[in-house]
Design an enzyme around this catalytic site. Sequence first.
Site, mmCIF file in Angstrom:
data_model
loop_
_atom_site.group_PDB
_atom_site.id
_atom_site.type_symbol
_atom_site.label_atom_id
_atom_site.label_comp_id
_atom_site.label_asym_id
_atom_site.label_seq_id
_atom_site.Cartn_x
_atom_site.Cartn_y
_atom_site.Cartn_z
ATOM 1 N N GLY A 10 -19.615 -3.278 -24.627
ATOM 2 C CA GLY A 10 -19.819 -3.197 -23.189
ATOM 3 C C GLY A 10 -18.555 -2.891 -22.410
ATOM 4 C CG ASP A 117 -21.891 -5.162 -15.684
ATOM 5 O OD1 ASP A 117 -22.969 -4.535 -15.682
ATOM 6 O OD2 ASP A 117 -20.990 -4.953 -16.518
ATOM 7 C CG ASP A 118 -17.887 -4.458 -13.956
ATOM 8 O OD1 ASP A 118 -17.504 -5.509 -13.420
ATOM 9 O OD2 ASP A 118 -17.784 -4.253 -15.171
ATOM 10 C CE1 TYR A 153 -18.070 -10.297 -14.908
ATOM 11 C CE2 TYR A 153 -19.502 -8.852 -13.619
ATOM 12 C CZ TYR A 153 -18.271 -9.119 -14.195
ATOM 13 O OH TYR A 153 -17.229 -8.226 -14.056
ATOM 14 C CD1 TRP A 215 -19.296 -9.995 -21.443
ATOM 15 C CD2 TRP A 215 -21.248 -8.931 -21.129
ATOM 16 N NE1 TRP A 215 -19.019 -8.651 -21.343
ATOM 17 C CE2 TRP A 215 -20.201 -7.973 -21.149
ATOM 18 C CE3 TRP A 215 -22.555 -8.502 -20.936
ATOM 19 C CZ2 TRP A 215 -20.439 -6.607 -20.990
ATOM 20 C CZ3 TRP A 215 -22.786 -7.145 -20.776
ATOM 21 C CH2 TRP A 215 -21.759 -6.214 -20.807
ATOM 22 C CG ASN A 217 -15.565 -9.871 -20.642
ATOM 23 O OD1 ASN A 217 -16.056 -8.923 -21.251
ATOM 24 N ND2 ASN A 217 -15.934 -10.181 -19.409
ATOM 25 C CG ASP A 222 -12.400 -2.847 -20.737
ATOM 26 O OD1 ASP A 222 -11.752 -3.858 -20.367
ATOM 27 O OD2 ASP A 222 -13.621 -2.722 -20.504
ATOM 28 C CG ASN A 252 -17.145 -6.422 -23.746
ATOM 29 O OD1 ASN A 252 -17.474 -5.457 -24.427
ATOM 30 N ND2 ASN A 252 -16.723 -6.293 -22.498
#
Length: 355
Positions: A10, A117-118, A153, A215, A217, A222, A252
């Site tokens: 993701g 998201d984002d 989130y 989720w 991270n 990234d 992720n």
Amino acid sequence: MTPELGIIEGFFGRPWSWEARAQVVRFLAPHGYGFFLYAPKADPFLRRRWREPHPEAELAAIARLAAQCRDAAVRFGVGLTPFELHLAPEGDWRGALRAKLDTLSGIGIDDLAILFDDMRGDVEGLAGIQAEIVDFAASRGIASRLLCCPSYYSDDPVLDRAFGRRPEGYLETLGRLLDPAVEIMWTGEEVCSREFSPGHLERVAETIRRRPFLWDNYPVNDGAIMSQHLHLRAFTGRPAAIGPLVAAHGINTASQPLLSLIPALTLAASYEQGTDYRYGAAFRAAATAVCGEDLARRLEADLLSFQDRGLDRISNDRRAELQGIYAAFAHPAAEEVIAWLDGAYSSSGEDVQTQ
């Protein structure tokens, strides 16, 4: 208790190859990783261009990956971002969403994640609009599990700075409106949380009226800042005691698929070993399993430079020296290190806006 573990592709930036995805699935399946969620931000037909059909070759590749997951007894899922639909939910959005979902149904998916998201979230009635979109997706019945990633989130205020102030009572309203069968994804107290505590997860579960679907991270790397680092160290701050408090635990991953296997193995070890878990020993065992003993020792020696200092603080001469050292290892994980040293994974294009 070990929750269901899984991989979430993701992240922003350079996506994995189809071969690497299948390799990761096969490697991690025996270690308790039971799902793979295909949701790379670089796939425009799942994000900004979601209303357009995938090219046939890309759709066929996704279908092959779904079949490879089934062969490994791993659930296969797709993360779909109906990009900014919640900003203007008028017109025949149901027709466009129906067409996309019908296409995904044809490849055979177990999990469908609707991701908000984002992108901008300071919208009046946000929770209600998003619940309506998720409910419509659920009505198509193309997956046995439906997931939702909220616009907000995490508790992290960086989301409010990046995407607008979250509406009052957003999570409480979303949790009340969504069918209890829908899993709600959560990254913790921070976008990239350093730890998950039982008390925090219990509070979140009360807010959203269900156990959160993590989720996580880490080891994602990234964006303009994190792409300068290789996240290789073993997981910490995820005590086995949180297992019963989450619906599942997805990680992720980093942009480097083979190197991502190292921390992935340590998360499974953390749950299995409980209070006996030692992150240093877990790293060594995982790195040896993935890379072999010699390369594992080399990676451990370079952890400080790779994970903490980062690429932008390694001199050109030292980079060249390290590339020569890793070139001596005939291993694809060493090739990932060399490519990272060469800047091949440095962020370009659409960056993570929360960094």
